[in-house]
Design a protein around this motif. Structure first.
Motif: not given
Lengths: 141, 144
Positions: A33, A90, A94, A100-101, A123, B91, B95, B101
């Motif tokens: 992100s 998202v 983010t 993010c992830t 999240y 988020f 998701w 994502c």
């Protein structure tokens, strides 16, 4: 399936190796992100070419692998409203959160940063709550 | 050289996302489905990714600078602000809704067709709007 976790672990090691390489060679944090968002809101244009190269390879390489291996199915919802709202959440989320992830999750947790750990907990919790409501309470997805 | 290694990292990241199954929205939604048919794969992906990354962070303490020059990213102030809390909540909701994502959304665009494109476009719009949203929220909440 039993083999899913093996693929997950191998794929995870590849993801982490990519992040390790980007950090040790280019000196940058591999957060999807952040890399993309910096191009979109212009905050990252000073090293824009590097970001474009990263994003282009991120799109092309799995595309080619999927093509050669007979395709892949993302099982993405066909409901365009759902997909559109999800994308918006998202995107805004983010960037407000600063990761993010990959950025907060992989790079943050491995560095034991408090922000990365907290973001990941939040999240996953928010996602699990909404998914459980949508699927089990309301039967929508 | 910087561009070559950025592309190598992006490509390896994308390949890893595909191999791990994280480009499959069912596996991601399965991870979040704690009251249903829970799928633990994401934990293995995250665990596998954290191992080389933790070694890399350790290596940054032993090296003066990245191989191609510049400086290693400094450790930002570890403040849990409203932006982190609100942003991560939004988020997480997005998701869960689509099972995508930002990384997998880009990695899977070759085969997600129109729906994948819609997701990328609205995600980009959200990213474009985020600095404005942050500025507005700052006025009310003091998110900085």
């Amino acid at each position: 399936m039993l083999t899913d976790w093996i693929y997950g672990l191998v794929g995870g090691l590849m993801i982490g190796s990519a992040g390790a390489m980007y950090l040790l060679i280019n000196g940058r944090i591999m957060g999807a992100s952040g890399i993309l968002g910096g191009l979109i809101d212009r905050s990252g244009w000073s090293n824009g070419a590097e970001r474009v190269a990263f994003v282009a390879a991120l799109i092309v390489v799995p595309g080619v692998i999927a093509l050669l291996s007979g395709g892949s199915d993302a099982h993405l919802s066909g409901n365009l409203w759902v997909v559109a709202i999800a994308g918006l959440l998202v995107g805004v989320g983010t960037r407000l959160a600063g990761g993010c992830t990959s950025g907060h999750g992989v790079c943050g947790i491995s560095r034991l940063t408090w922000r990365g750990i907290m973001a990941t907990v939040i999240y996953i919790l928010a996602g699990a709550v909404l998914l459980s409501l949508l699927r089990h309470a309301w039967g929508l997805i | 050289m910087r561009l070559i290694f950025a592309a190598l990292a992006g490509g390896l990241f994308g390949a890893g996302l595909l191999v791990s199954g994280m480009t499959d929205t069912q596996k991601v939604q399965g991870w979040l489905d704690v009251f249903g048919d829970w799928d633990p794969t994401l934990a293995f992906v995250m665990g596998g990714a954290i191992i080389p990354m933790a070694i890399a962070w350790f290596a940054t303490t032993r090296r003066a600078a990245p191989v191609l020059g510049g400086t290693f990213p400094s450790r930002p102030p570890q403040v849990i602000d409203n932006g982190l809390i609100l942003g991560s909540t939004l988020f997480g909701m997005g998701w869960a809704l689509a099972g995508l994502c930002p990384g997998p959304a880009l990695a899977s665009i070759s085969w997600t067709g129109g729906a994948g494109l819609v997701f990328l476009i609205t995600m980009a719009a959200g990213m474009f709007a985020a600095p404005q949203v942050r500025a507005r929220l700052d006025m009310y909440w003091g998110m900085a």
